[in-house]
Scaffold this motif. Structure first.
Motif, PDB file in Angstrom:
ATOM      1  N   CYS A  98       0.832  -1.210   0.000  1.00 21.62           N
ATOM      2  CA  CYS A  98       0.000   0.000   0.000  1.00 21.62           C
ATOM      3  C   CYS A  98       0.868   1.261   0.000  1.00 21.62           C
ATOM      4  O   CYS A  98       0.505   2.261  -0.628  1.00 21.62           O
ATOM      5  CB  CYS A  98      -0.942  -0.004   1.198  1.00 21.62           C
ATOM      6  SG  CYS A  98      -2.235  -1.264   1.098  1.00 21.62           S
TER       7      CYS A  98
ATOM      8  N   CYS B 231      -2.589  -3.258  -6.274  1.00 23.53           N
ATOM      9  CA  CYS B 231      -2.753  -2.258  -5.223  1.00 23.53           C
ATOM     10  C   CYS B 231      -4.204  -2.075  -4.798  1.00 23.53           C
ATOM     11  O   CYS B 231      -4.475  -1.873  -3.605  1.00 23.53           O
ATOM     12  CB  CYS B 231      -2.175  -0.922  -5.678  1.00 23.53           C
ATOM     13  SG  CYS B 231      -0.400  -0.998  -6.029  1.00 23.53           S
TER      14      CYS B 231
ATOM     15  N   THR C 256      -5.230  -2.709  -1.071  1.00 24.28           N
ATOM     16  CA  THR C 256      -5.709  -1.582  -0.274  1.00 24.28           C
ATOM     17  C   THR C 256      -7.059  -1.892   0.358  1.00 24.28           C
ATOM     18  O   THR C 256      -7.297  -1.565   1.531  1.00 24.28           O
ATOM     19  CB  THR C 256      -5.818  -0.324  -1.155  1.00 24.28           C
ATOM     20  OG1 THR C 256      -4.539  -0.044  -1.744  1.00 24.28           O
ATOM     21  CG2 THR C 256      -6.262   0.868  -0.331  1.00 24.28           C
TER      22      THR C 256
ATOM     23  N   ALA D 148      -6.517  -4.036   3.270  1.00 20.18           N
ATOM     24  CA  ALA D 148      -6.048  -3.279   4.433  1.00 20.18           C
ATOM     25  C   ALA D 148      -7.200  -2.545   5.119  1.00 20.18           C
ATOM     26  O   ALA D 148      -7.212  -2.422   6.352  1.00 20.18           O
ATOM     27  CB  ALA D 148      -4.971  -2.289   4.002  1.00 20.18           C
TER      28      ALA D 148
ATOM     29  N   HIS E 259      -5.413   4.899   2.841  1.00 12.67           N
ATOM     30  CA  HIS E 259      -5.898   3.799   2.011  1.00 12.67           C
ATOM     31  C   HIS E 259      -7.149   4.195   1.228  1.00 12.67           C
ATOM     32  O   HIS E 259      -7.327   3.781   0.073  1.00 12.67           O
ATOM     33  CB  HIS E 259      -6.172   2.566   2.876  1.00 12.67           C
ATOM     34  CG  HIS E 259      -4.927   1.936   3.420  1.00 12.67           C
ATOM     35  ND1 HIS E 259      -4.304   2.393   4.560  1.00 12.67           N
ATOM     36  CD2 HIS E 259      -4.167   0.898   2.966  1.00 12.67           C
ATOM     37  CE1 HIS E 259      -3.222   1.668   4.794  1.00 12.67           C
ATOM     38  NE2 HIS E 259      -3.106   0.758   3.846  1.00 12.67           N
TER      39      HIS E 259
END
Length: 251
Positions: free
Chosen positions: A90, A116, A120, A123, A146
């Motif tokens: 990230c 990504c 992301t 996350a 994020h």
């Protein structure tokens, strides 16, 4: 919560002060990010190209500045170590967004969409900063950072500046292989866990996989997810685009 705790590092916080994964505070953060992205995306799509470029630049540079601000915060509180470097995917995404903004290189486009974006979202749904309170410098930085990456990528998809292509997915995998190899060496030299290559984050799908595959066995499942999810995303994108073209052609 006192202002002192707002900037307190995790190792000096009182016990059990963090927010709960998928608890009310977590859902409120996710809802707030979803609403903010929806509103900003509406404004972005209804702006002219000049303003869109300006928004792209503000977003890209803001993401990188957030990494620098976090680094300054860690230096000020004397907690900047080899375990607090921007070596997670990230963090790399912020720099890739900045590169994409000026270059539009295809390998960057494929990487930030296929790698990504799911990373992301992973996350956001399974944050590794839940040890902090719901209102804390690290929590705010984590969710906003994020969320900003997701916003940038969606904007590029919406305007056609990123065009996923299953046949070009190898470019993203090639970048990941190089990056992961370098991070893997760093992790083993410094006993770090960037990109979660040494152990899975607690409460995440990788942690679930490790529950029955062990460690390092979970890396097999990790690798499978890294391959399967981008393929599904590219196939889904192609399906949605072809569906849209069929609908527009029949109207």
């Amino acid at each position: 919560m006192s202002i002192k705790l707002f900037f307190t590092y995790w190792d000096s916080l009182p016990a059990n002060i963090g927010f709960k994964q998928f608890g009310s505070a977590h859902f409120l953060w996710l809802l707030g990010i979803a609403v903010a992205i929806t509103v900003l995306l509406y404004m972005y799509c209804h702006s002219n190209n000049k303003i869109q470029i300006r928004i792209d630049r503000i977003t890209g540079w803001t993401l990188v500045c957030m990494i620098l601000v976090r680094a300054c915060y860690l230096i000020i509180i004397d907690k900047q170590t080899v375990y607090e470097l921007p070596l997670h995917l990230c963090s790399m995404a912020a720099f890739l967004c900045l590169i994409h903004m000026y270059s539009k290189w295809d390998w960057v486009s494929q990487s930030i969409y296929s790698l990504c974006l799911p990373g992301t979202l992973f996350a956001l749904f399974f944050p590794d900063w839940i040890i902090y309170p719901a209102v804390h410098f690290i929590t705010i930085e984590g969710f906003c950072f994020h969320g900003g990456i997701v916003f940038y990528i969606i904007c590029q998809l919406r305007t056609g500046k990123i065009v996923p292509n299953l046949k070009k997915l190898w470019k993203a995998f090639f970048f990941l292989a190089i990056a992961a190899f370098g991070v893997w060496i760093f992790d083993h030299v410094f006993d770090a866990n960037y990109m979660f290559l040494n152990w899975p984050p607690e409460g995440s799908p990788l942690d679930w996989i490790a529950g029955f595959m062990g460690n390092p066995g979970y890396l097999i499942g990790y690798a499978a997810l890294v391959i399967i999810i981008p393929v599904i995303m590219d196939v889904l994108y192609d399906f949605l685009i072809s569906k849209r073209m069929d609908l527009s052609g029949s109207s």
